[in-house]
Design a protein around this motif. Sequence first.
Motif: not given
Length: 112
Positions: A53-63
């Motif tokens: 979840e933290r990585i997807t937020v940092a990448l600006g993408i959804t799960l």
Amino acid sequence: MSDIAKAVGQRIRNYRTQKGLSQEKLAELSGCHPTYIGQLERGEKNATLESIERITVALGITLSKLFEKLGGQEDDTKDIPLACYEFLSAKSKEEQEQLYKILLEMDKYKTN
């Protein structure tokens, strides 16, 4: 490691490079250790849901975007469109544009 860990890791790498981020920068933005990011990308570690979840937020993408069409085919046939997507998503924006132009040119000369 499992195929799913490798596939998720490859997708993380694809989105990271597409955004122009280093592993260190993604680690900083996500609150994960850079070594952990590298291990995830290589499929050496299973990620926790919290870190994903933290990585997807940092990448600006959804799960859902990270996991879409993950899991492969029911049978042994290769999903060519998905393979093409995975290949292209690992390239820079400029490389994607060039490859798309090549495909358009090739399509002009196809035989029916």
